[in-house]
Structure formats: structure tokens, C-alpha cells
Design an enzyme around this catalytic site. Structure first.
Site, PDB file in Angstrom:
ATOM      1  N   GLU A 172      34.841  33.767  55.205  1.00 49.44           N
ATOM      2  CA  GLU A 172      36.161  34.067  54.525  1.00 49.44           C
ATOM      3  C   GLU A 172      35.915  35.600  53.927  1.00 49.44           C
ATOM      4  O   GLU A 172      35.338  35.968  52.967  1.00 49.44           O
ATOM      5  CB  GLU A 172      35.923  33.414  53.156  1.00 49.44           C
ATOM      6  CG  GLU A 172      37.554  33.453  52.535  1.00 49.44           C
ATOM      7  CD  GLU A 172      37.557  33.489  51.052  1.00 49.44           C
ATOM      8  OE1 GLU A 172      38.594  33.706  50.630  1.00 49.44           O
ATOM      9  OE2 GLU A 172      36.379  33.558  50.494  1.00 49.44           O
ATOM     10  N   ASP A 218      32.324  31.090  51.269  1.00 51.81           N
ATOM     11  CA  ASP A 218      33.262  31.543  50.404  1.00 51.81           C
ATOM     12  C   ASP A 218      32.916  33.202  50.115  1.00 51.81           C
ATOM     13  O   ASP A 218      31.776  33.456  49.940  1.00 51.81           O
ATOM     14  CB  ASP A 218      32.957  30.795  49.074  1.00 51.81           C
ATOM     15  CG  ASP A 218      34.122  31.177  48.138  1.00 51.81           C
ATOM     16  OD1 ASP A 218      35.466  30.945  48.498  1.00 51.81           O
ATOM     17  OD2 ASP A 218      33.855  31.483  47.093  1.00 51.81           O
TER      18      ASP A 218
END
Ligand code: NOJ
Length: 519
Positions: A261, A202
Site C-alpha cells: 500500500e 499497510d
């Protein structure tokens, strides 16, 4: 394609499970690990290779679980660590790999470390794990804004400010702190030892901030798509972290992978995350954000392949995820959006590399734009002062069956955490299964055929203009993005996204339609 265990991720189709909204096993209205286990046969039938499961860690759920309070457990809403073990075992038995989300940029404010930081003094080692700074007089330390809206700093009663690039409940960690680095390496090992096949990282571009935390000069702007250099995104220092992580991943066999990401300004910047000694894949947000336009798609495909070639990483492709409007809606909504989405999946699955699907796109689900405001849960809604509806509209629980109070998302009698529109009964997996005209059957057929492509073959067979044409060995894909019907050379069509006609030695390919052919 070959899916040998060493290189499975090079051409894998990876299906994103947004846990809260996938399948609810216990009837509390929220998706969970038991729900995922019960739907593994569906994913096998669909034909994907792997799942990416969004965070299941204990969390106050201020950001759907991207606010982690404990990285080594499962939130009771979703199940237990034993449920996670059982899911991994079932998935392995079904031939599916499992990637879990890791959230290293920030913790939840409920995490023991942040609680300790709050209880400690300014300048203490407890605060040094996060980004605490004194203000500039009454003002915050700099002008940074939260991606979710509002400023990125919150002040404590003792005068110290802490950084949160997202919600106030998501304090940023300080990755120059050795304890932080050691802790995450240990967390990686915890999940690797449990048997996961990899991680989705993330905010992989956010962990390291520019020295001195200079002003960004972007007042009034926030969001992940900012293409200007920012002092808190895509800093060179993040790559050092991934080189260390790669060493950890490489101690496991068969290889465990990580996907970044990383929202970057250009494909070449994305490629830096997947150099041979760093992560394995990065999401291709340049592809996701491209318009439905032949020139734009041709450009992003070309640039993505060119950027990945020198670092030897597979390109990846993605159209939707839990943070963006569903692409049926982005592509125009209604019949137009659906027609384009059907064509888009054939183009995407014809590209070389790895593909990410977002749950529900295989049913042709659209964004739900009219959720009642009082039910919205995305912090973006509040933080934007109710100017941005946020991301709940792409997170509405999946419809599995044509009947029942939750359309099969949970047991009959249960109430999903966001309401499903009544017409989704007709889009449910049950309604579409076996109907050759359905989106679901299009995905199933395409995924089955894609396995017969040879991984290394890819060529353009394209002469510019409104029809994009690519070749994979003996297969080809043509998609007409123009306003008018296009004539393409006739061929043995093996799959089509919509009706077309044959006219002598040509195919008449209507607008927004794609075909796959075989020589
Ligand atoms: C990206 C995740 O996909 C998104 O859902 C989350 O809100 C932010 N990172 C913050 O963790």
C-alpha cells in the site's frame, strides 16, 4: 489464463474483505472470521482467485484494527487463531488464496512495546523502538501533520514527544531500530507458517523517515494523495526493508507474495516497490484516483504498464477500497454512477495484470453519505474537527439477503455496527443472484470470461478520442466515455455493461457503456 501455483498472483483477481463489514457469524453486529468462512462459496461463485483480509489482530479498534496490539493473535471480536487456521484450510479447499494485512508503520498504543516505552525514561531502549524526540521549546519537534488531521506529534507528561502519522493511538515505529526489523521478520514467519499466501503491507511507503526529521512545509495539508516529496513518505530506505522481507518470503513454496500500500507521486515511484528483489505487487492508486475520462484513463493505463515493464512486475488495477469513496459515488452517483461503474469493471478486467475488488462493488453499492454523526467511528471524523466525514460510508455492512434485521449480514435480530439503508435489500446478493441485468451477474460473467483471456496478450486497438479500445488476444473491450453514442465496428459481443444496438456493420455504443467481443 493459467493459474499455475508459481505465478498465480500475476493475473489474480483479489477480493478485499473488510472484516468488520463482510459477514457477522456470531450476531454481535461486527463481521468476523466465522462470517467469512460461511461466505466462501459466494466468493468461489463470484470467480475471484484470492482474498485480502483486513487486520484481525487484537486491537482497541481505534482505527478499525489498523491499531495492532498483538501481531500474533486474533481479536476475540473476530474469533480465535483456530478460526484463522480453519478459514485458511477452508479457503485452500475452495481453491482460494488468502492474503492478510500487516501493519508495520505503527503499533497500537496498547501494544506491550508502547506501554513499556511510556513506563521508561526518555532516551531508553524502550523508547528507541518508536520515534520519540524532545520538542522545540514548547513546540513539537517538527511541523508534520497527521494523515487523519491535526499534528503528528503528542507530548508525554515528561516532555518527550512521539510521532504518529495517523491517530494518537498509532505511534510510529522506528525502522532504523534492529529490534523492530527482527520482530517483523518473525511476525511474517508466524503467519507464513500458519499458511497465509501473502501480505498486504499497510503504509508501505511510510516506515522510513528522512534523517533529521526535517519540516515538511506542508502546513494545513495532509492526506495520502499529496504528490510533493515528503520527509516521511516514499523514502529510499524503505526498499532496504523489503529486500529483507523478500528473502523471508522466498524461503516458502509455493511463492508467498506481498502487495504494497504505497501512495506515491507517480507510477515510476510505485514501480520501485516491486523490483525483482522487493515486493510482488503494489496497489495502483493512480488508476483509482483517475477521473472517469478517456484521456485520463488512457494516460494512467499507459504510464502504469510502462512503469511496470522494466521491473517485470504485473500491473495492478483497483477502483475502490475501505479508505476511499465507493466508485459508484465518485463517478457521479445514482444511475450515472452505476452505469459508469458497470462499464468501468469491464475496462478494468480487460487490462493485463492483477485486479483488486472491494467487497460490495460487485453489488453496485454506493457510498452512504448520510450516516448519523453519532455513529461514525472513523478517527478522521474527530481528528478533522468534524469537517471530514471519514471513511465509514464505504464500510457499511454488506447486504446478503432481502430480509432480516441485518439483511443477512448477521443473524436475524442482530444489529449491524453501522446501519444499512433500507433500499440495500434490493441490492443484496440474494436479490441480484440469477438476474442477468444485475451488477452481480455482470461481475460473475466477466470474471468467468476473463479466465479465458491469454495472460500475455495485450494491445491497444485505440485511435484516441472518447472510446477506449483494448485487445486481449481474440478478445476486445471498447468503452465509450464520451457524451454521445459512439459507432464502433460490429463484432461478436460476449458481454455488455448496458444496452447497445447493432446498425449494419457497426455497433452503436451509448455513453458510459462497455462491450467485450470475441473474434
Ligand atoms: C491504510 C489503511 O488502509 C487505513 O485504513 C488505515 O487507517 C491507515 N493505513 C493507517 O494504518
Amino acid at each position: 489464463m493459467t493459474h499455475d501455483d508459481q505465478r498465480w498472483w500475476h493475473d489474480a483477481v483479489i477480493y478485499e474483505v473488510y472484516v468488520r463489514s463482510f459477514a457477522d457469524g456470531d450476531g454481535d453486529g461486527i463481521g468476523d472470521l466465522a462470517g467469512i468462512r460461511s461466505r466462501l462459496p459466494y466468493l468461489v461463485d463470484l470467480g475471484v482467485d484470492a482474498l485480502w483480509i483486513t487486520p484481525c489482530y487484537p486491537s482497541p479498534m481505534a482505527d478499525g484494527g489498523y491499531d495492532v496490539a498483538d501481531y500474533r493473535d486474533v481479536d476475540p471480536l473476530f474469533g480465535t487463531l483456530d478460526d484463522a487456521r480453519a478459514l485458511l484450510a477452508d479457503a485452500r479447499a475452495a481453491g482460494l488464496k488468502v492474503i492478510v494485512d500487516i501493519v508495520p508503520n505503527h503499533t497500537s498504543s496498547a501494544h506491550a512495546w508502547f506501554q513499556a516505552a511510556l513506563a521508561a525514561e526518555p532516551g531508553s531502549p524502550e523508547r528507541a523502538r518508536y520515534v520519540f524526540r524532545p520538542g522545540r521549546g514548547e513546540d513539537p519537534p517538527n511541523d508534520w501533520e497527521s494523515v487523519f488531521g491535526g499534528r503528528a506529534w503528542t507530548r508525554l507528561p515528561d516532555g518527550d514527544w512521539y510521532l504518529h502519522l495517523f491517530d494518537t493511538t498509532q505511534p510510529d515505529l522506528d525502522w532504523s531500530n534492529h529490534e523492530v526489523r527482527a520482530e517483523f521478520e518473525s511476525v511474517l514467519r508466524f503467519w507464513l507458517d500458519l499458511g497465509v499466501d501473502g501480505f498486504r503491507v499497510d503504509v508501505a511507503h511510510g516506515m522510513v523517515k528522512q534523517d533529521g526529521l526535517p519540516d515538511a512545509g506542508t502546513a494545513g495539508q495532509h492526506g495520502l494523495l499529496e504528490s510533493r516529496p515528503l520527509p516521511y513518505f516514499d523514502q529510499d530506505g524503505v526498499h532496504e526493508v523489503y529486500r529483507e522481507w523478500r528473502k523471508v518470503l522466498d524461503t516458502y513454496q509455493p511463492p508467498r507474495i506481498a502487495v504494497a500500500e504505497a501512495w506515491t507521486a507517480a507510477p515510476e515511484r510505485t514501480a520501485r516497490y516491486v523490483r525483482p528483489d522487493e515486493l510482488h505487487q503494489a496497489f495502483n492508486f493512480h488508476y483509482l484516483t483517475a477521473e472517469w475520462d478517456a484521456a485520463a484513463l488512457r494516460r494512467v493505463i499507459t504510464e502504469s504498464l510502462a512503469a511496470m515493464a522494466p521491473v517485470g512486475a504485473p500491473a495492478t488495477w483497483v477502483l475502490s477500497n475501505h479508505d476511499v469513496r465507493r466508485h459508484v459515488t465518485r463517478y457521479g452517483g445514482g444511475e450515472t454512477g452505476l452505469r459508469r461503474a458497470r462499464a468501468a469493471i469491464l475496462l478494468m478486467l480487460a487490462l493485463p495484470g492483477s485486479v483488486y475488488l472491494y467487497q460490495g462493488e460487485e453489488l453496485g453499492l454506493e457510498e452512504i453519505l448520510d450516516l448519523p454523526d453519532e455513529l461514525r467511528q472513523d478517527p478522521v471524523w474527530e481528528r478533522s474537527g468534524h469537517t471530514d466525514p471519514g471513511r465509514d460510508g464505504c464500510r457499511v455492512p454488506l447486504p446478503w439477503t432481502t430480509g432480516g434485521s441485518a439483511l443477512g449480514f448477521g443473524p436475524d435480530g442482530s444489529t449491524p455496527w453501522l446501519p444499512q439503508p433500507a433500499h440495500w435489500a434490493g441490492l443484496s446478493a440474494q436479490a441480484q443472484a440469477g438476474d442477468p441485468a444485475s451488477v452481480l451477474e455482470l461481475y460473475r460473467s466477466a470474471l468467468r470470461l476473463r479466465r479465458t483471456f491469454s495472460a500475455n496478450d495485450f494491445d491497444w486497438a485505440d485511435s484516441g478520442g472518447e472510446v477506449i479500445t483494448v485487445r486481449r488476444g481474440g478478445f476486445g473491450c471498447a468503452v465509450n466515455l464520451g457524451k454521445d453514442t459512439a459507432r464502433v465496428p460490429a463484432a461478436r459481443v460476449v458481454l455488455a455493461s448496458g444496452p447497445y444496438t447493432v446498425d449494419g456493420d457497426e455497433l452503436l455504443l451509448p455513453t458510459d457503456t462497455a462491450v467485450w467481443w470475441q473474434d
